[in-house]
Enzyme design. Sequence first.
Site, short mmCIF file in Angstrom:
data_model
loop_
_atom_site.label_atom_id
_atom_site.label_comp_id
_atom_site.label_asym_id
_atom_site.label_seq_id
_atom_site.Cartn_x
_atom_site.Cartn_y
_atom_site.Cartn_z
N GLU A 1 0.85 -1.19 0.00
CA GLU A 1 0.00 0.00 0.00
C GLU A 1 0.88 1.23 0.00
O GLU A 1 2.10 1.13 0.18
CB GLU A 1 -0.97 -0.01 1.19
N HIS B 1 -4.26 3.41 8.08
CA HIS B 1 -3.03 2.90 8.69
C HIS B 1 -2.06 4.04 8.97
O HIS B 1 -1.91 4.94 8.15
CB HIS B 1 -2.33 1.91 7.74
#
Lengths: 411, 293
Positions: free
Chosen positions: B210, B248
């Site tokens: 990511e 995150h």
Amino acid sequence: MKIHEYQGKEVLRKYGVPTLQGGAADSPEAAVAAARAIGGSVWVVKSQVHAGGRGKGRFIGEVDDDALDIAAAGGDAPGKGGVRVVKTLDDVAAAARAMLGNRLVTKQTGREGAIVHKVFVEQGCQISREFYLAVLLDRSVGKVVVMASAEGGTEIEEVAAHRPEAILKEWGDPLTGLGAWQARKLAFGLGLTGKAVGNFVKLAQGLYRAALAADTAMLEVNPLILTADEQILPLDAKITFDDNALYRHPEYQTYADPNEVDPQELEAAKYDLSYVKLDGNIGCLVNGAGLAMATMDIIKFYGEEPANFLDVGGGADKEKVTAAFKIITADPAVKGILVNIFGGIMKCDVIAEGVIAAVRETGLSVPLVVRLEGTNVEMGKKIIGESGLKVIAADSMSDAAEKIVAAVRGV
Amino acid sequence: MAILVNKDTRLVVQGITGGAGSFHASQCKAYGTNVVAGVTPGKGGTFFEGTVPIFDTVDQAVRATGANASMIFVPPPFAADAIMEAAEAGVALLVPITEGIPVRDMLPVLPFLRARGVRMIGPNCPGIITPGQCKIGIMPGHIHKPGRIGVVSRSGTLTYEAVGQLTRIGLGQSTAIGIGGDPIIGTKHIDALQLFNDDPDTDAIIMIGEIGGSAEEEAAAWAGLHCKKPIVGFIAGATAPPGRRMGHAGAIISGGQGTAEAKYAAMTAAGIHIVRSPAEMGSKLAELIGHRV
């Protein structure tokens, strides 16, 4: 959490880092009082917004549309900027008046600009050189790195892109911190000599200690200046705190400025939802950050744009799902909603009930596609199927994305 | 065989009496994981579910039960301390699930673990599973199936998505690892790729990254030179704006670094087979290894 320059300098002073004298003000009168308290005959009046590029920024209403377009693109537009050097108390007041309550357009604010609610009045000084210095985590080695460049005032991204060798780096040791020898390497690398070297070492070590003690995710000083009398001082200070560490710094929590945050994001934070507003037209409600990003990506893959990032988290209940739904539907740009849940701990039947309850409570004026997978998926699908609501069921991520894209296009 | 965990793994659960700790200890046990001990300071001498002994310290637990892996559910302010406690006690594999540990707390942890030869997966991760043998973490066990595909990802539910796609088309997994979404983690993509490359029971790999950092680029560069097995790659966050944290703690594009495009480019240059749609991870892998769906 980002904070303003004047707050950042308060933080630095707390850890013994020297700064110029200054005071924050929310009215022209208070700005004049701050200037008086500082004394001297030169002051700098600085707009306090979180966005960078204030100096080249221009105010809506003060310059024409062409100049604002140039400012939004980061260019040098005619007119006065968001940071002004003044030499009389009347000019302090005039600068504050021009800034407060008005919208400053910079490269980072976009064309709509950011409203200035406070100005920071700082003592003027004689700058002989400008540098860049930042303290941040280098993820690839798991250490805090101090980055410095002789090209102060320039954005570090530009230096990194065109002259990466001009960026000097020293990594602090987790046990011993930033050594004086490391700070000296930076100082000599920047071309400093004489008394300035020692002053730089003190400042760099001070900034390193402040960054760790205050739990900053990013501490950026651009520019760091060498004054005519060989002092090294932070002329700007941009601090972002590590949100996970804010619990041990209650005094910094008051620095949060709701004016700088999207109202829907503020609302989401109340429910512990991770939400980021985007520019597209398909709202997403997803569990898990990675899957939430992937859901945005697949919407784009099928030709539309996501309206938001929204991670309901691992322990979402009916209340959270309802709140998430309200936040998504409050965005007038949303023309369709995609719910994508991969149930692990979170059970699909619970999510299904949450979605149904939310739709019943808030109504549904746009197409809604729901894709459920994982724990208790059959129960979840049954609940949605029997609800009698106009929900489009989907079997996979691609099926879900195709269906919501077709629905918003009215196909 | 698989990697890192198998039927011989002996698990201690730190924070076993807390809400999440007890729930997941129970789930792991039900899956077949050999849960040999729990640790909660002050609760030593009691039992979890009547059979698993609870100790005051990890050291006691290791001495009494021979635990060689720890699943950690200790709250963020105390998690780094719990990790170091387990490392000092000689536990070889640590899996802290905890989300929200301050970066400053994690800085001394990495060298501490390195000095003791301890491997950590996470923190802020779903954990690791070798289907049919051992599950350490919060992932739903039932979506997995024993097999020969390795899965490594920074995320939780997106790992489940990849696993679910594989299982659905009849491809089982050797081991699936969620390495965690924090900026400081113990096991990176490159480490997982190395382990899968050396594992005789893994034929091919799905690698999910990511935005943020450069771990995917580093892993890709290694894979291009050394990995003998086919890899399918997906990067989450191609549509994420710069400067915004996407859930995150580590998922942020800053200073132009960490974009999905840069990661895709590095993967492509290394011969990794990228997919732009997260729905195609499983099918792309099946195509690569000639598996008929």
